[in-house]
Enzyme design. Structure first.
Site: not given
Ligand code: HPA
Ligand code: ZN
Length: 328
Positions: A16, A197, A275
């Protein structure tokens, strides 16, 4: 193996760009744009990065993104990430951005995409890093708002390869966005989605069967369902796993318990990614290092993980082959 991690060319598929905002740049932009941030020192920022869940991270992550205002801010953010990629021998990136985090604050879609895209183009020319851009819908917002964002993206379609789904997972399943993803597919976008996740393995099934994803982001909770693991293996569905993130957000208790190596050994197409590296304590190479330090991985398996980063990418078959040739 540390030298090997540094030396081998790698791709990153789950990053991101807002999550690469280092505290130093956050302070600089806050001052320039006259935005108040709730920290006085970099030490204070780092102390705040003590997360207990995905939501506890997201609250701080969205607050940090408030300092991004102008095209040059988005350029500087992206350029800083690409310089780190160069230093880590990352040769191809597929990065996420969250348009709604910015359009909600009256920053235009164009400002965001132009800033990011100009840095990516410069990165290709000056650093030799190829790239694709992926736009994510925020799943805590409504499907109608995602439609708005899809519409806003259309003039910039040539710069965006795929549509993804991120933010607060539990309570916001893929099914909530089935229609807008179908519309995105009709527009020619590839599809990815964060699933499994924090959310259960049923979210992964939904991402596969309702959104028709080309990749699953995270996906670590697939191991709750043996049929799902078998299916992911059979269709060679890529999972973009983020080890340091998983431990920081307590999706996994300890790096020694991480299931990435087990999934690799079961034949799944798992990849390693960072991430939100500015928040989770490491960029891509540090994620590979955490695996090597905590799991009993062989050199062949490490190379397989790195190879998977190209196999799972949206690069042409020809380019994939060329990169894979460099690994053997
Ligand atoms: N998960 C969900 N949304 C997110 C993440 C993540 O790891 N990182 C930035 N936005
Ligand atoms: Zn992510």
């Amino acid at each position: 193996m540390k030298e090997l991690i540094q030396k081998l060319p790698k791709a990153e598929l789950h990053l991101h760009i807002e999550g690469s905002l280092e505290p130093e740049l956050m302070f600089k932009l806050a001052q320039k744009n006259n935005i108040a941030i709730p920290y006085k020192t970099i030490e204070e920022v780092k102390q705040a990065y003590n997360f207990t869940s995905l939501q506890s991270f997201l609250d701080i992550y969205y607050a940090g993104a408030n300092v991004l205002i102008t095209e040059s801010d988005f350029f500087d953010l992206t350029w800083a990430y690409l310089l780190t990629c160069k230093a880590q021998n990352i040769v191809h990136v597929e990065i996420f951005f969250d348009p709604q985090t910015h359009t909600k604050r009256s920053i235009s879609f164009k400002t965001v995409v132009d800033g990011i895209t100009k840095a990516l183009q410069k990165g290709e020319i000056e650093l030799g890093i190829s790239s694709f851009l992926i736009m994510c819908f925020l799943r805590h917002l409504s499907e109608a708002e995602a439609y708005e964002t899809l519409k806003e993206s259309l003039p910039f379609k040539e710069h965006i390869i795929a549509v993804g789904l991120d933010s607060s997972e539990v309570g916001n399943p893929p099914s909530k966005f089935q229609n807008v993803f179908e519309a995105a597919r009709k527009e020619g976008y590839k599809i990815v989605a964060h699933a499994g996740e924090e959310g259960s393995s049923t979210y992964i099934w939904e991402a596969l069967t309702l959104l028709h994803v080309n990749r699953i982001d995270h996906g670590i909770r697939c191991d709750e369902d043996t049929n799902l693991v078998e299916h992911l293996k059979n269709i060679q569905m890529p999972l973009t796993v983020c080890p340091l993130s998983n431990v920081k957000l307590r999706a996994i208790k300890d790096m020694r318990n991480h299931n990435i190596l087990t999934l690799l050994r079961k034949g799944l197409l798992v990849t390693v990614n960072s991430d939100d590296p500015a928040y989770f304590g490491g960029y891509l190479n540090e994620n590979y290092e955490a695996i090597v330090e905590n799991l009993d991985i062989s050199e062949t398996e490490l190379k397989a993980l790195i190879g998977n980063s190209f196999k799972a990418s949206f690069l042409s078959e020809k380019k994939k082959k060329a990169y894979l040739g460099l690994l053997s």
